[in-house]
Design a protein around this motif. Sequence first.
Motif, PDB file in Angstrom:
ATOM      1  N   ALA A  17     -24.152 -52.567  58.475  1.00 10.75           N
ATOM      2  CA  ALA A  17     -25.598 -52.783  58.555  1.00 10.75           C
ATOM      3  C   ALA A  17     -26.402 -51.611  58.001  1.00 10.75           C
ATOM      4  CB  ALA A  17     -26.004 -53.066  60.001  1.00 10.75           C
ATOM      5  N   GLY A  18     -25.843 -50.408  58.068  1.00  5.08           N
ATOM      6  CA  GLY A  18     -26.570 -49.232  57.608  1.00  5.08           C
ATOM      7  C   GLY A  18     -26.460 -48.958  56.123  1.00  5.08           C
ATOM      8  N   VAL A  19     -25.676 -49.767  55.416  1.00  6.58           N
ATOM      9  CA  VAL A  19     -25.522 -49.559  53.969  1.00  6.58           C
ATOM     10  C   VAL A  19     -26.761 -50.113  53.261  1.00  6.58           C
ATOM     11  CG1 VAL A  19     -24.140 -50.062  51.920  1.00  6.58           C
ATOM     12  CG2 VAL A  19     -23.017 -49.719  54.146  1.00  6.58           C
ATOM     13  N   PRO A  20     -27.474 -49.318  52.468  1.00  8.26           N
ATOM     14  CA  PRO A  20     -28.680 -49.814  51.793  1.00  8.26           C
ATOM     15  C   PRO A  20     -28.353 -50.878  50.751  1.00  8.26           C
ATOM     16  CG  PRO A  20     -28.081 -47.633  50.980  1.00  8.26           C
ATOM     17  CD  PRO A  20     -27.190 -47.905  52.156  1.00  8.26           C
ATOM     18  N   GLY A  21     -29.366 -51.680  50.414  1.00  3.43           N
ATOM     19  CA  GLY A  21     -29.167 -52.782  49.489  1.00  3.43           C
ATOM     20  C   GLY A  21     -28.606 -52.373  48.145  1.00  3.43           C
ATOM     21  N   ASP A  22     -29.053 -51.226  47.618  1.00  2.00           N
ATOM     22  CA  ASP A  22     -28.577 -50.811  46.300  1.00  2.00           C
ATOM     23  C   ASP A  22     -27.138 -50.277  46.341  1.00  2.00           C
ATOM     24  OD1 ASP A  22     -28.990 -48.440  47.637  1.00  2.00           O
ATOM     25  OD2 ASP A  22     -30.445 -47.630  46.209  1.00  2.00           O
ATOM     26  N   GLY A  23     -26.579 -50.110  47.532  1.00  2.00           N
ATOM     27  CA  GLY A  23     -25.201 -49.650  47.633  1.00  2.00           C
ATOM     28  C   GLY A  23     -24.177 -50.736  47.398  1.00  2.00           C
ATOM     29  N   TRP A  24     -24.654 -52.001  47.321  1.00  2.83           N
ATOM     30  CA  TRP A  24     -23.738 -53.136  47.202  1.00  2.83           C
ATOM     31  C   TRP A  24     -23.534 -53.603  45.764  1.00  2.83           C
ATOM     32  CZ3 TRP A  24     -21.031 -54.783  51.334  1.00  2.83           C
ATOM     33  CH2 TRP A  24     -21.499 -54.417  52.599  1.00  2.83           C
ATOM     34  N   ALA A  25     -24.019 -52.848  44.810  1.00  8.59           N
ATOM     35  CA  ALA A  25     -24.028 -53.319  43.423  1.00  8.59           C
ATOM     36  C   ALA A  25     -22.631 -53.671  42.900  1.00  8.59           C
ATOM     37  CB  ALA A  25     -24.677 -52.268  42.520  1.00  8.59           C
ATOM     38  N   SER A  26     -21.607 -52.899  43.288  1.00  5.18           N
ATOM     39  CA  SER A  26     -20.260 -53.148  42.754  1.00  5.18           C
ATOM     40  C   SER A  26     -19.381 -53.941  43.709  1.00  5.18           C
ATOM     41  CB  SER A  26     -19.582 -51.810  42.413  1.00  5.18           C
ATOM     42  OG  SER A  26     -19.488 -50.994  43.570  1.00  5.18           O
ATOM     43  N   ALA A  27     -19.940 -54.381  44.838  1.00  6.53           N
ATOM     44  CA  ALA A  27     -19.181 -55.211  45.772  1.00  6.53           C
ATOM     45  C   ALA A  27     -19.289 -56.680  45.354  1.00  6.53           C
ATOM     46  CB  ALA A  27     -19.712 -55.028  47.186  1.00  6.53           C
ATOM     47  N   GLU A  28     -18.327 -57.479  45.789  1.00  4.45           N
ATOM     48  CA  GLU A  28     -18.391 -58.910  45.483  1.00  4.45           C
ATOM     49  C   GLU A  28     -17.647 -59.706  46.546  1.00  4.45           C
ATOM     50  OE1 GLU A  28     -16.145 -60.183  42.025  1.00  4.45           O
ATOM     51  OE2 GLU A  28     -14.911 -58.366  42.096  1.00  4.45           O
ATOM     52  N   ILE A  29     -18.008 -60.983  46.655  1.00  4.81           N
ATOM     53  CA  ILE A  29     -17.317 -61.918  47.536  1.00  4.81           C
ATOM     54  C   ILE A  29     -16.589 -62.928  46.666  1.00  4.81           C
ATOM     55  CG2 ILE A  29     -17.573 -63.703  49.302  1.00  4.81           C
ATOM     56  CD1 ILE A  29     -20.081 -62.253  50.272  1.00  4.81           C
ATOM     57  N   VAL A  30     -15.292 -63.067  46.879  1.00  7.04           N
ATOM     58  CA  VAL A  30     -14.497 -64.009  46.108  1.00  7.04           C
ATOM     59  C   VAL A  30     -13.889 -65.034  47.054  1.00  7.04           C
ATOM     60  CG1 VAL A  30     -13.980 -62.302  44.333  1.00  7.04           C
ATOM     61  CG2 VAL A  30     -12.398 -62.623  46.243  1.00  7.04           C
ATOM     62  N   THR A  31     -13.587 -66.194  46.499  1.00  3.79           N
ATOM     63  CA  THR A  31     -12.976 -67.280  47.272  1.00  3.79           C
ATOM     64  C   THR A  31     -11.559 -67.500  46.780  1.00  3.79           C
ATOM     65  OG1 THR A  31     -15.106 -68.358  47.633  1.00  3.79           O
ATOM     66  CG2 THR A  31     -13.148 -69.714  47.915  1.00  3.79           C
ATOM     67  N   ALA A  32     -10.633 -67.664  47.721  1.00  2.87           N
ATOM     68  CA  ALA A  32      -9.234 -67.913  47.392  1.00  2.87           C
ATOM     69  C   ALA A  32      -8.695 -69.001  48.308  1.00  2.87           C
ATOM     70  CB  ALA A  32      -8.399 -66.642  47.539  1.00  2.87           C
ATOM     71  N   GLY A  33      -7.703 -69.722  47.826  1.00  4.19           N
ATOM     72  CA  GLY A  33      -7.046 -70.749  48.621  1.00  4.19           C
ATOM     73  C   GLY A  33      -5.550 -70.556  48.589  1.00  4.19           C
ATOM     74  N   PRO A  34      -4.809 -71.412  49.298  1.00  2.00           N
ATOM     75  CA  PRO A  34      -3.349 -71.275  49.332  1.00  2.00           C
ATOM     76  C   PRO A  34      -2.690 -71.265  47.957  1.00  2.00           C
ATOM     77  CG  PRO A  34      -4.074 -72.752  51.057  1.00  2.00           C
ATOM     78  CD  PRO A  34      -5.290 -72.455  50.230  1.00  2.00           C
TER      79      PRO A  34
END
Length: 224
Positions: A17-34
Amino acid sequence: MNETQIDRIASLFPCFAGVPGDGWASAEIVTAGPGTPHAVREGRMLRHAMFMMSGAIRVYKISPAGREITLYRVRGGQCCVLMMASILGETEYEASVSVEADTDVLLLPVPLFRSWIDLYKPVRQYVYKQIVERMTNVTKLLEDIAFRPVPSRLAEYLLEASADPRLPSLPVTHEMLAIELGTAREVVSRILKDFATQGAIALGRGRITVTDRGILIAIAEHAV
């Protein structure tokens, strides 16, 4: 990474929660299945720290003889502590992963994650707490393998897996049980037949129905 995604991450992992918005630039959410190919295998150097948003993965080891055992599962709101240990220690990953359900995973590049460990105390506390809790579970697993007979462990597994009364039977094979317990399929088959003879379970093709939990409880408690 947009604001909605960051809010979702913070709801599952308040430590971020304390990570500022601009700190997420290189993060990503990916989806994977079996069926999604991935390279999270024993002996690999990890490029990302992974945090489970939803779904489930199984973390397992394979012996030199080819025998497989499940170490633990990681679900939404959790992380794989062996991955964390590998990243923090700059060592190869000591296990392998299989994706058991459709899964969303937060990926943080390793340099970014290491910097967050230094910068944000809640992130550091979360990771260390996860390591302590999971290592306690793995220690129990090792103690069970070393000191508890397979029938006792198998009875306990069946009791836990059949705890939901909405499940009339368990869709599980002898091979799957052997992997969970770290033993041979032939051993599991022999013990299951004995359980069935005692009236504790009914065996079907790829399914097991618990018919008498009391018998399984008595077997599970007989640890010697």
